[in-house]
Design an enzyme around this catalytic site. Structure first.
Site, PDB file in Angstrom:
ATOM      1  N   LYS A  40     -26.582  24.017   0.244  1.00  0.00           N
ATOM      2  CA  LYS A  40     -25.688  24.817   1.088  1.00  0.00           C
ATOM      3  C   LYS A  40     -26.351  26.129   1.504  1.00  0.00           C
ATOM      4  CE  LYS A  40     -21.546  22.673  -0.795  1.00  0.00           C
ATOM      5  NZ  LYS A  40     -20.175  22.444  -0.386  1.00  0.00           N
TER       6      LYS A  40
ATOM      7  N   LYS B 109       8.242  10.712   8.644  1.00  0.00           N
ATOM      8  CA  LYS B 109       7.983  10.358   7.244  1.00  0.00           C
ATOM      9  C   LYS B 109       7.688   8.861   7.136  1.00  0.00           C
ATOM     10  CE  LYS B 109       9.868  10.512   2.640  1.00  0.00           C
ATOM     11  NZ  LYS B 109      11.064  10.388   1.854  1.00  0.00           N
TER      12      LYS B 109
ATOM     13  N   ASN C 152      -6.388  19.442  -3.342  1.00  0.00           N
ATOM     14  CA  ASN C 152      -7.022  19.639  -4.644  1.00  0.00           C
ATOM     15  C   ASN C 152      -6.115  20.499  -5.503  1.00  0.00           C
ATOM     16  OD1 ASN C 152      -9.208  18.346  -3.605  1.00  0.00           O
ATOM     17  ND2 ASN C 152     -10.474  20.172  -3.428  1.00  0.00           N
TER      18      ASN C 152
ATOM     19  N   ASP D 147     -12.175  17.578   0.742  1.00  0.00           N
ATOM     20  CA  ASP D 147     -13.372  17.019   1.396  1.00  0.00           C
ATOM     21  C   ASP D 147     -13.005  16.036   2.505  1.00  0.00           C
ATOM     22  OD1 ASP D 147     -15.193  18.450  -0.090  1.00  0.00           O
ATOM     23  OD2 ASP D 147     -15.183  16.996  -1.722  1.00  0.00           O
TER      24      ASP D 147
ATOM     25  N   PHE E 251     -18.522  28.234  -5.091  1.00  0.00           N
ATOM     26  CA  PHE E 251     -18.043  27.784  -6.397  1.00  0.00           C
ATOM     27  C   PHE E 251     -18.317  26.293  -6.515  1.00  0.00           C
ATOM     28  CE2 PHE E 251     -15.497  30.906  -8.814  1.00  0.00           C
ATOM     29  CZ  PHE E 251     -15.703  32.006  -8.001  1.00  0.00           C
TER      30      PHE E 251
ATOM     31  N   LYS F  31     -25.971  22.009  -5.136  1.00  0.00           N
ATOM     32  CA  LYS F  31     -25.072  22.597  -4.121  1.00  0.00           C
ATOM     33  C   LYS F  31     -25.601  23.949  -3.653  1.00  0.00           C
ATOM     34  CE  LYS F  31     -20.922  20.296  -5.609  1.00  0.00           C
ATOM     35  NZ  LYS F  31     -19.676  20.318  -6.339  1.00  0.00           N
TER      36      LYS F  31
HETATM   37  N1  CTP Z   1     -16.504  23.874   0.298  1.00  0.00           N
HETATM   38  C1  CTP Z   1     -16.289  24.219   1.621  1.00  0.00           C
HETATM   39  N2  CTP Z   1     -15.844  23.292   2.511  1.00  0.00           N
HETATM   40  C2  CTP Z   1     -15.614  22.023   2.104  1.00  0.00           C
HETATM   41  C3  CTP Z   1     -15.829  21.657   0.767  1.00  0.00           C
HETATM   42  C4  CTP Z   1     -16.265  22.616  -0.117  1.00  0.00           C
HETATM   43  O1  CTP Z   1     -16.489  25.376   1.985  1.00  0.00           O
HETATM   44  N3  CTP Z   1     -15.166  21.155   3.007  1.00  0.00           N
HETATM   45  C5  CTP Z   1     -17.009  24.908  -0.622  1.00  0.00           C
HETATM   46  C6  CTP Z   1     -16.087  25.242  -1.768  1.00  0.00           C
HETATM   47  O2  CTP Z   1     -15.214  26.289  -1.444  1.00  0.00           O
HETATM   48  C7  CTP Z   1     -17.066  25.661  -2.855  1.00  0.00           C
HETATM   49  C8  CTP Z   1     -18.293  24.817  -2.578  1.00  0.00           C
HETATM   50  O3  CTP Z   1     -18.185  24.403  -1.215  1.00  0.00           O
HETATM   51  O4  CTP Z   1     -17.415  27.011  -2.745  1.00  0.00           O
HETATM   52  C9  CTP Z   1     -18.449  23.618  -3.444  1.00  0.00           C
HETATM   53  O5  CTP Z   1     -17.275  22.862  -3.410  1.00  0.00           O
HETATM   54  P1  CTP Z   1     -17.133  21.533  -4.276  1.00  0.00           P
HETATM   55  O6  CTP Z   1     -15.826  20.899  -3.980  1.00  0.00           O
HETATM   56  O7  CTP Z   1     -17.480  21.833  -5.732  1.00  0.00           O
HETATM   57  O8  CTP Z   1     -18.337  20.680  -3.723  1.00  0.00           O
HETATM   58  P2  CTP Z   1     -18.467  19.740  -2.530  1.00  0.00           P
HETATM   59  O9  CTP Z   1     -19.526  20.293  -1.646  1.00  0.00           O
HETATM   60  O10 CTP Z   1     -17.152  19.446  -1.893  1.00  0.00           O
HETATM   61  O11 CTP Z   1     -19.058  18.426  -3.260  1.00  0.00           O
HETATM   62  P3  CTP Z   1     -18.338  17.376  -4.252  1.00  0.00           P
HETATM   63  O12 CTP Z   1     -16.876  17.399  -3.913  1.00  0.00           O
HETATM   64  O13 CTP Z   1     -19.001  16.113  -3.909  1.00  0.00           O
HETATM   65  O14 CTP Z   1     -18.627  17.839  -5.656  1.00  0.00           O
END
Ligand code: CTP
Length: 398
Positions: A340, A287, A207, A277, A322, A336
């Site tokens: 969560k 490679k 990301n 994710d 976040f 979320k």
């Molecule tokens: N987060 C985490 N572990 C993951 C994905 C996300 O701990 N594998 C945490 C991020 O650090 C953040 C929160 O979850 O604090 C939300 O992350 P975000 O990417 O906005 O949401 P997701 O739960 O991944 O959902 P989406 O990508 O579908 O919006």
């Protein structure tokens, strides 16, 4: 503020006369004040006035004969609880941004590991110059506190942004920081930056994230006396505070493993990392070569670190997540927060100009468990971090 040790740097600008009031304000509040002035500053204010007001010897030259020791700049940096440069000229801002140490002030500031406040003052065109703005952005990244100049009549007889903030404004901002050692004895776990999920030894999925928001949170917590563990993905950022225990990781799984041993002891957990994710199902050990055909990757979900840590959340723990959204922002963020099982979620919207992952500034909305919404307007990430921590610790537990 009683007994705090304040180091004030004065540079050559007309606003230097206002710094005399700043020295008085700190002295009246019971602080000990030491001053380093640049040679040019002495064209605007006299050594006698500074020494009388600060009740201390003034430092100007690096290698003055008769001083207690030749490493006085190190001793001053160690002595101070915090330092302020007011007025900060374009010159000192450029020196600090680039690590130049060629006089007593710049050398001491380079040796300083305590909070540093910078109050710029200059002509508006100088202030808006791309080089000055770039340097200020770098100082934000070094976690220095910029006290923005105000709009008004400038010494060059034009109206504009560039007037040094009023002494009382600077005093209040520093005072807030000093009074807030409210987290001594508390432990924090903070994550920051992106995770990189390897496809082969060269490529990865990740990301976009600079890590600055998470680092600013970690520094804010450390400044308040908290014992901070910072688990960070790949970033060029450095930590300022010596009390931050930093662990560098690459992948989401490494981040999870690094967090686990610290999570149950943490009083506050802040997940500011941009965790991938998905991760490739397999990692090639060589490679992958380009072929003239469609290419597909099998991806498997990573563990949701925040959700995993929140499952074992104790009553006294505060957990903050976040959410970076591009649409249906508030609805998605609230979802979320509840799925969560965390206490607060900080929402960033990519629709907001000056917010998100590649800026030194941010604009966020903090939502608590009861769906109360507090908006924080566009500010530097350091200021946003301070506001978030303030909101979190002022919100009664439900
Ligand atoms: N987060 C985490 N572990 C993951 C994905 C996300 O701990 N594998 C945490 C991020 O650090 C953040 C929160 O979850 O604090 C939300 O992350 P975000 O990417 O906005 O949401 P997701 O739960 O991944 O959902 P989406 O990508 O579908 O919006």
């Amino acid at each position: 503020m009683l007994g705090k040790r304040i180091l004030i740097g004065i540079c050559g600008g007309i606003a230097a006369y206002k710094t005399l009031t700043l020295i008085r304000l700190f002295r009246k509040a019971g602080c000990e004040v030491k001053v380093i002035a640049t040679r040019n500053a002495l064209s605007f204010v006299t050594p006698l006035t500074i020494e009388t007001l600060s009740n201390n010897k003034l430092y100007v030259d690096m290698f003055e004969c008769g001083t207690e020791r030749t490493t006085e700049h190190i001793a001053l940096a160690q002595w101070a609880d915090m330092a302020i440069v007011a007025p900060a000229t374009a010159n000192i801002i450029a020196k600090l941004a680039n690590g130049i140490a060629d006089d007593a002030l710049s050398t001491t500031l380079l040796a300083l590991s305590k909070p540093l406040f910078i109050a710029p003052a200059m002509n508006e065109n100088m202030y808006e110059h791309i080089a000055v703005q770039r340097n200020l952005k770098l100082l934000e990244e070094y976690h220095y506190h910029i006290i923005s100049p105000e709009k008004g009549m400038l010494a060059c007889n034009v109206e504009g942004k560039g007037r040094m903030a009023e002494p009382k404004t600077i005093f209040d901002r520093v005072g807030k920081q000093l009074q807030q050692k409210i987290l001594v004895g508390k432990k924090a776990l903070v994550t920051a930056g992106p995770t990189c999920e390897p496809i082969d030894p060269v490529r990865f999925i990740g990301n976009r994230s600079s890590g600055l928001m998470g680092f600013s949170i970690a520094e804010t917590l450390a400044d308040k006396g908290c014992d901070v563990t910072l688990v960070t993905g790949a970033t060029y950022l450095k930590t300022r505070s010596q009390s931050i225990h930093r662990i560098d990781v690459n992948t989401a799984d490494e981040m999870l493993q690094a967090c686990l041993p610290y999570a149950d002891k943490a009083d506050i957990i802040v997940m500011a990392a941009a965790v991938a994710d998905y991760t490739p199902e397999t990692k090639a050990d060589h490679k992958l070569k380009k072929k003239d055909a469609l290419f597909s990757l099998n991806l498997k979900p990573t563990t949701d670190i925040l959700k995993t840590l929140a499952k074992n959340k104790t009553d006294n723990q505060i957990i903050i997540g976040f959410a970076l959204e591009t649409d249906n922002e508030l609805t998605n963020a609230k979802q979320k927060l509840h799925t969560k099982n965390i206490d607060f979620i900080v929402l960033n919207s990519l629709k907001d100009k000056g917010a998100g992952f590649e800026c030194a500034t941010n604009k966020v909305t903090v939502i608590d468990k009861n769906d109360n919404v507090i908006e924080i307007p566009l500010k530097s990430k350091q200021e946003i971090a301070e506001n978030i921590i303030q909101i979190v610790f002022n919100t009664p537990k439900s």
